[in-house]
Design a protein around this motif. Structure first.
Motif, PDB file in Angstrom:
ATOM      1  N   LEU A  54       0.849  -1.185   0.000  1.00  0.00           N
ATOM      2  CA  LEU A  54       0.000   0.000   0.000  1.00  0.00           C
ATOM      3  C   LEU A  54       0.887   1.239   0.000  1.00  0.00           C
ATOM      4  O   LEU A  54       1.796   1.348   0.824  1.00  0.00           O
ATOM      5  CB  LEU A  54      -0.888   0.017   1.252  1.00  0.00           C
ATOM      6  N   THR A  55       0.640   2.151  -0.932  1.00  0.00           N
ATOM      7  CA  THR A  55       1.296   3.457  -0.899  1.00  0.00           C
ATOM      8  C   THR A  55       0.211   4.470  -0.581  1.00  0.00           C
ATOM      9  O   THR A  55      -0.708   4.695  -1.374  1.00  0.00           O
ATOM     10  CB  THR A  55       1.985   3.799  -2.231  1.00  0.00           C
ATOM     11  N   SER A  56       0.309   5.026   0.623  1.00  0.00           N
ATOM     12  CA  SER A  56      -0.656   6.023   1.081  1.00  0.00           C
ATOM     13  C   SER A  56       0.089   7.319   1.343  1.00  0.00           C
ATOM     14  O   SER A  56       1.316   7.364   1.321  1.00  0.00           O
ATOM     15  CB  SER A  56      -1.368   5.538   2.349  1.00  0.00           C
ATOM     16  N   THR A  57      -0.667   8.368   1.600  1.00  0.00           N
ATOM     17  CA  THR A  57      -0.087   9.675   1.927  1.00  0.00           C
ATOM     18  C   THR A  57      -0.126   9.835   3.434  1.00  0.00           C
ATOM     19  O   THR A  57      -1.177   9.651   4.058  1.00  0.00           O
ATOM     20  CB  THR A  57      -0.883  10.802   1.246  1.00  0.00           C
ATOM     21  N   GLY A  58       1.012  10.164   4.028  1.00  0.00           N
ATOM     22  CA  GLY A  58       1.087  10.333   5.474  1.00  0.00           C
ATOM     23  C   GLY A  58       0.074  11.348   5.974  1.00  0.00           C
ATOM     24  O   GLY A  58      -0.031  12.442   5.421  1.00  0.00           O
ATOM     25  N   ALA A  59      -0.655  10.995   7.019  1.00  0.00           N
ATOM     26  CA  ALA A  59      -1.714  11.857   7.557  1.00  0.00           C
ATOM     27  C   ALA A  59      -1.159  13.196   8.023  1.00  0.00           C
ATOM     28  O   ALA A  59      -1.778  14.239   7.822  1.00  0.00           O
ATOM     29  CB  ALA A  59      -2.438  11.159   8.711  1.00  0.00           C
ATOM     30  N   ARG A  60       0.011  13.194   8.653  1.00  0.00           N
ATOM     31  CA  ARG A  60       0.608  14.448   9.133  1.00  0.00           C
ATOM     32  C   ARG A  60       1.695  14.974   8.219  1.00  0.00           C
ATOM     33  O   ARG A  60       1.793  16.168   7.982  1.00  0.00           O
ATOM     34  CB  ARG A  60       1.166  14.254  10.543  1.00  0.00           C
ATOM     35  N   SER A  61       2.514  14.067   7.682  1.00  0.00           N
ATOM     36  CA  SER A  61       3.673  14.504   6.900  1.00  0.00           C
ATOM     37  C   SER A  61       3.321  14.862   5.464  1.00  0.00           C
ATOM     38  O   SER A  61       4.011  15.661   4.844  1.00  0.00           O
ATOM     39  CB  SER A  61       4.735  13.397   6.889  1.00  0.00           C
ATOM     40  N   ARG A 120       3.936   6.842   1.947  1.00  0.00           N
ATOM     41  CA  ARG A 120       4.275   5.791   2.918  1.00  0.00           C
ATOM     42  C   ARG A 120       3.945   4.442   2.294  1.00  0.00           C
ATOM     43  O   ARG A 120       2.826   4.206   1.874  1.00  0.00           O
ATOM     44  CB  ARG A 120       3.477   5.952   4.208  1.00  0.00           C
ATOM     45  N   ARG A 121       4.954   3.563   2.233  1.00  0.00           N
ATOM     46  CA  ARG A 121       4.764   2.236   1.633  1.00  0.00           C
ATOM     47  C   ARG A 121       4.689   1.201   2.749  1.00  0.00           C
ATOM     48  O   ARG A 121       5.587   1.117   3.582  1.00  0.00           O
ATOM     49  CB  ARG A 121       5.907   1.920   0.687  1.00  0.00           C
ATOM     50  N   THR A 122       3.618   0.408   2.722  1.00  0.00           N
ATOM     51  CA  THR A 122       3.382  -0.569   3.776  1.00  0.00           C
ATOM     52  C   THR A 122       2.962  -1.903   3.164  1.00  0.00           C
ATOM     53  O   THR A 122       1.954  -1.966   2.467  1.00  0.00           O
ATOM     54  CB  THR A 122       2.252  -0.085   4.719  1.00  0.00           C
ATOM     55  N   PRO A 123       3.725  -2.980   3.419  1.00  0.00           N
ATOM     56  CA  PRO A 123       3.291  -4.300   2.970  1.00  0.00           C
ATOM     57  C   PRO A 123       2.158  -4.789   3.871  1.00  0.00           C
ATOM     58  O   PRO A 123       2.259  -4.706   5.090  1.00  0.00           O
ATOM     59  CB  PRO A 123       4.529  -5.178   3.126  1.00  0.00           C
TER      60      PRO A 123
END
Length: 160
Positions: A54-61, A65-68
């Motif tokens: 999953l490549t999501s956009t950091g909520a604060r930054s 963000r890449r997460t298996p």
């Protein structure tokens, strides 16, 4: 027969508290490394459960963000369920906060990038999805029993 026994063993091990302490530090790192080395063709944990990066956009930054993650593909082939179990640890995983703040994301599945939109499941839709997930991977019940928070479930839908 041998594969079924192996899956049962992994389910039993993944339900332990030791696994919950160790796995979050080891499995994602291994997945990222193997995924990178194979140019997205192999996700190590997906040898037991279907998985995505999953490549999501950091909520604060606001940074990518890449997460298996393990997932449950939907029968139509255009959707996936993600479970914010955090291996049965107390807090929600960071990627769930990211999807709540920025539901447009992408996944890498079997080496191809797919733009998706995430939606937090609630009510009866969540209950039905949870029943399907427990049939798919029973250790999720152990994870939920360990925590007081409701484990977040997301439906990812491929962008048109």
């Amino acid at each position: 027969m041998v594969r079924a026994a192996g899956v049962r063993l992994v389910q039993k091990v993944s339900s332990t508290r030791l696994f919950a302490r160790v796995a979050p530090h080891v499995i994602p790192a291994l997945d990222r490394g193997v995924h990178r080395l194979t140019r997205g063709r192999v996700l190590l944990s997906a040898q037991l459960l279907p998985g995505v990066i999953l490549t999501s956009t950091g909520a604060r930054s606001g940074l990518p963000r890449r997460t298996p993650l393990a997932c449950m593909p939907q029968e139509d082939g255009r959707g996936w369920l993600l479970v914010g179990s955090n291996f049965g640890r107390t807090g929600h995983p960071a990627w769930t906060h990211n999807l709540l703040a920025h539901p447009d994301a992408s996944i890498n599945v079997e080496g191809r990038d797919v733009p998706v939109t995430a939606r937090l499941l609630t009510g009866e839709e969540r209950a039905a999805a949870w029943r399907s997930l427990l049939a798919f991977w029973p250790p999720y019940a152990t994870y939920q029993a360990r925590v007081t928070r409701e484990i977040r479930l997301f439906r990812l839908t491929a962008a048109p």
